[in-house]
Design a protein around this motif. Structure first.
Motif, PDB file in Angstrom:
ATOM      1  N   SER A 145     -37.607  56.812  10.774  1.00  0.00           N
ATOM      2  CA  SER A 145     -38.490  56.731  12.488  1.00  0.00           C
ATOM      3  C   SER A 145     -40.029  57.618  11.815  1.00  0.00           C
ATOM      4  O   SER A 145     -39.694  57.719  10.432  1.00  0.00           O
ATOM      5  CB  SER A 145     -37.418  57.635  13.023  1.00  0.00           C
ATOM      6  N   SER A 146     -41.244  57.207  13.467  1.00  0.00           N
ATOM      7  CA  SER A 146     -41.780  58.170  12.778  1.00  0.00           C
ATOM      8  C   SER A 146     -41.795  59.464  12.933  1.00  0.00           C
ATOM      9  O   SER A 146     -42.764  60.212  12.223  1.00  0.00           O
ATOM     10  CB  SER A 146     -42.601  57.494  14.182  1.00  0.00           C
ATOM     11  N   VAL A 147     -40.644  59.876  12.895  1.00  0.00           N
ATOM     12  CA  VAL A 147     -39.899  61.504  13.743  1.00  0.00           C
ATOM     13  C   VAL A 147     -40.180  61.447  11.767  1.00  0.00           C
ATOM     14  O   VAL A 147     -40.764  62.724  11.891  1.00  0.00           O
ATOM     15  CB  VAL A 147     -39.032  62.069  14.545  1.00  0.00           C
ATOM     16  N   HIS A 148     -39.176  60.969  11.427  1.00  0.00           N
ATOM     17  CA  HIS A 148     -39.100  61.536   9.843  1.00  0.00           C
ATOM     18  C   HIS A 148     -40.495  61.478   8.855  1.00  0.00           C
ATOM     19  O   HIS A 148     -40.884  62.614   8.208  1.00  0.00           O
ATOM     20  CB  HIS A 148     -38.557  60.496   9.307  1.00  0.00           C
ATOM     21  N   ALA A 149     -40.873  60.736   9.259  1.00  0.00           N
ATOM     22  CA  ALA A 149     -42.675  60.426   8.663  1.00  0.00           C
ATOM     23  C   ALA A 149     -43.503  61.659   8.679  1.00  0.00           C
ATOM     24  O   ALA A 149     -44.121  61.799   7.923  1.00  0.00           O
ATOM     25  CB  ALA A 149     -42.671  59.273   9.057  1.00  0.00           C
TER      26      ALA A 149
END
Length: 208
Positions: free
Chosen positions: A105-109
């Motif tokens: 996810s963009s949160v992980h990234a």
């Protein structure tokens, strides 16, 4: 793994480099691909029939229902478990019919780009709708990730940044994994955000 009629594949935050081999295999062997046009366009070489999902999600689900029995892969942005098309698909067809392939996810990234772990982070979406919560109520949060970028809710995200600046380090991550990626620390509420934006707010007294 038990064969299921629908596979929901997380396609990562944007770049093809972040699509997992498991998702690629499912997509390459699909008979029917379902998803937003920009996701479908990532895989021009796949010869499957396509259903473009727009604002009318119910219409796309009806089209899927009419084609049950085909190897169907639903493409979702990021990870299927975070604000994605996976929820209405599973609600319509049931968990027993759906195989879910997780994605980045963009949160992980966003947390990875800062070198900060996201254990215990609170995740909010201010994209489709603004949270009905007072921004000042988040001052005690150690880590906060906010899906942002909708101009209609810029006032709420701006108020959040202003409320937490005294106590938190705030980073704006835009277009992660893409050529136009930008990660910067904020010293004031931003005047505008890219449509693919994540705000990361870390309480200063917890940063190593």
């Amino acid at each position: 793994m038990e064969m299921k009629s629908i596979t929901i594949a997380g396609c990562g935050p944007g770049s093809l480099d972040y699509v997992t081999p498991a998702a690629r295999h499912a997509i390459e062997t699909a008979q029917l691909l379902v998803g937003a046009k920009r996701l479908l366009d990532l895989f021009p070489e796949v010869a499957a029939e396509r259903i473009v999902v727009g604002a009318d999600v119910a219409k796309a689900l009806d089209a899927m229902a009419a084609r049950l029995g085909q190897r169907t892969v639903v493409l979702v942005t990021g990870d299927p478990g975070l604000c994605s098309l996976a929820r209405p698909v599973i609600r319509r067809f049931g968990r027993d019919a759906c195989r879910v392939i997780p994605g980045i996810s963009s949160v992980h990234a966003a947390f990875a780009s800062l070198g900060i772990d996201w254990l215990g982070a609170r995740i909010l979406s201010a994209h489709d709708t603004a949270p009905r919560l007072d921004p000042a109520s988040f001052c005690g949060e150690e880590k906060l990730a906010v899906l942002a970028g909708n101009p209609a809710h810029a006032a709420w995200t701006g108020a959040l940044v202003s409320a937490l600046l005294p106590t938190h380090e705030i980073h704006l991550c835009e277009n992660l994994t893409l050529a136009e990626e930008s990660v910067r620390r904020l010293e004031a509420a931003p005047s505008n955000l890219a449509s693919r934006s994540i705000l990361i707010l870390i309480r200063k007294d917890t940063i190593l």
